[in-house]
Design a protein around this motif. Structure first.
Motif, PDB file in Angstrom:
ATOM      1  N   UNK A  39      54.179  21.524  35.247  1.00 45.24           N
ATOM      2  CA  UNK A  39      53.161  22.616  34.618  1.00 45.24           C
ATOM      3  C   UNK A  39      53.654  23.871  35.239  1.00 45.24           C
ATOM      4  N   UNK A  40      55.081  24.331  35.703  1.00 46.07           N
ATOM      5  CA  UNK A  40      55.447  25.681  35.716  1.00 46.07           C
ATOM      6  C   UNK A  40      54.843  25.823  37.232  1.00 46.07           C
ATOM      7  N   UNK A  41      54.544  25.319  38.030  1.00 40.75           N
ATOM      8  CA  UNK A  41      53.676  25.577  39.129  1.00 40.75           C
ATOM      9  C   UNK A  41      52.481  26.171  38.971  1.00 40.75           C
ATOM     10  N   UNK A  42      51.833  25.590  37.804  1.00 44.70           N
ATOM     11  CA  UNK A  42      50.526  26.122  37.527  1.00 44.70           C
ATOM     12  C   UNK A  42      50.351  27.063  36.302  1.00 44.70           C
ATOM     13  N   UNK A  43      51.494  27.630  36.071  1.00 42.96           N
ATOM     14  CA  UNK A  43      51.592  28.584  34.870  1.00 42.96           C
ATOM     15  C   UNK A  43      50.877  28.059  33.487  1.00 42.96           C
ATOM     16  N   UNK A  44      51.270  26.764  33.481  1.00 39.88           N
ATOM     17  CA  UNK A  44      50.963  26.033  32.332  1.00 39.88           C
ATOM     18  C   UNK A  44      49.607  25.039  32.434  1.00 39.88           C
ATOM     19  N   UNK A 212      44.371  30.635  51.160  1.00 41.20           N
ATOM     20  CA  UNK A 212      45.488  30.548  50.315  1.00 41.20           C
ATOM     21  C   UNK A 212      45.029  29.412  49.374  1.00 41.20           C
ATOM     22  N   UNK A 213      44.691  29.773  48.002  1.00 37.22           N
ATOM     23  CA  UNK A 213      44.350  28.508  47.052  1.00 37.22           C
ATOM     24  C   UNK A 213      45.332  28.677  45.786  1.00 37.22           C
ATOM     25  N   UNK A 214      46.539  29.167  46.126  1.00 36.12           N
ATOM     26  CA  UNK A 214      47.737  29.095  45.007  1.00 36.12           C
ATOM     27  C   UNK A 214      47.815  27.948  44.642  1.00 36.12           C
ATOM     28  N   UNK A 215      47.816  26.778  45.414  1.00 36.16           N
ATOM     29  CA  UNK A 215      48.120  25.489  44.798  1.00 36.16           C
ATOM     30  C   UNK A 215      46.727  24.655  44.487  1.00 36.16           C
ATOM     31  N   UNK A 216      45.743  25.038  45.383  1.00 40.39           N
ATOM     32  CA  UNK A 216      44.565  24.141  45.177  1.00 40.39           C
ATOM     33  C   UNK A 216      43.569  24.741  44.177  1.00 40.39           C
ATOM     34  N   UNK A 217      43.467  25.985  43.923  1.00 44.17           N
ATOM     35  CA  UNK A 217      42.444  26.783  43.181  1.00 44.17           C
ATOM     36  C   UNK A 217      42.593  26.581  41.708  1.00 44.17           C
ATOM     37  N   UNK A 218      41.714  27.190  41.077  1.00 49.93           N
ATOM     38  CA  UNK A 218      41.696  27.311  39.430  1.00 49.93           C
ATOM     39  C   UNK A 218      41.616  25.865  39.082  1.00 49.93           C
TER      40      UNK A 218
END
Length: 226
Positions: A39-44, A212-218
């Motif tokens: 997913x594009x590291x979260x982009x998608x 840092x929630x760049x991977x775990x957030x949203x």
């Protein structure tokens, strides 16, 4: 692949040429279907060809493609208002960035500027990015070794051990940074009570705490924030 002639060799490449996507699925030029687990590291994060996203992008592109932050813009204002509807309630301002590593770099600079202190503490097993500052607070030696010397005055503490963290911080610590759920080193969830204990320790010592929630957030854990 002709890409190989021009593109820097930074990633392991697979012999698949992806042509299109829909939702969580992508198709290659031969018509073979795959599930897109990256997913594009979260982009998608909301899927490929999401109608609300594509309609919004088309509408904005027909108006203007970028507006510097020294000027006001109604679309950005609307975005910020909606962002704060889902943001943690104690946050009052935001700094917009282009990437996760850039957000970490900004957080590091803000913390050191605000506190006037030089020392930084991250966790064993941490991953915060591969730009120079973010790499300095990333634990894995395989990412770090080729780029030393990195930013100085960084210490690492065992993830989940509040007593070790208490021993690691000093009166010169600007910030403690951690992922509520570590991703790169394996899916390691913070032990019950650890995050609250870190918050209390940082408040006692006048240290800033960066999550840092760049991977775990949203929404990736089923909740908006981990």
């Amino acid at each position: 692949m002709s890409e190989d002639k021009f593109l820097g060799n930074l990633y392991q490449r697979f012999p698949v040429t992806v042509e299109k996507g829909l939702g969580a699925h992508v198709w290659d030029t031969e018509g073979k279907e795959y599930i897109d687990c990256m997913g594009g590291y979260g982009v998608a994060l909301v899927g490929h060809q999401n109608k609300r996203v594509t309609d919004a992008l088309k509408s904005q592109l027909e108006k203007i493609i970028t507006v510097h932050s020294s000027l006001y813009n109604k679309t950005r204002e609307e975005f910020l208002e909606n962002l704060f509807k889902v943001a943690p309630k104690n946050l009052s301002q935001v700094h917009l960035n282009n990437s996760g590593a850039e957000a970490i770099e900004a957080a590091m600079k803000f913390a050191r500027k605000f506190t006037g202190k030089p020392e930084m503490v991250a966790m064993n097993g941490s991953y915060h990015g591969k730009s120079l500052g973010a790499l300095s607070i990333t634990f894995n030696p395989k990412y770090r070794k080729s780029f030393k010397p990195l930013v100085e005055k960084v210490s690492f503490s065992p993830f989940g051990d509040i007593e070790k963290l208490r021993e690691t911080v000093t009166d010169q610590t600007a910030f403690v940074i951690l992922e509520p759920i570590q991703g790169e080193s394996g899916i390691h969830v913070a032990p019950d009570g650890f995050l609250q204990d870190v918050r209390k320790l940082c408040d006692e010592k006048g240290i800033l705490l960066i999550f840092d929630e760049i991977q775990a957030g949203l929404g990736r854990t089923g909740k908006m924030w981990a």
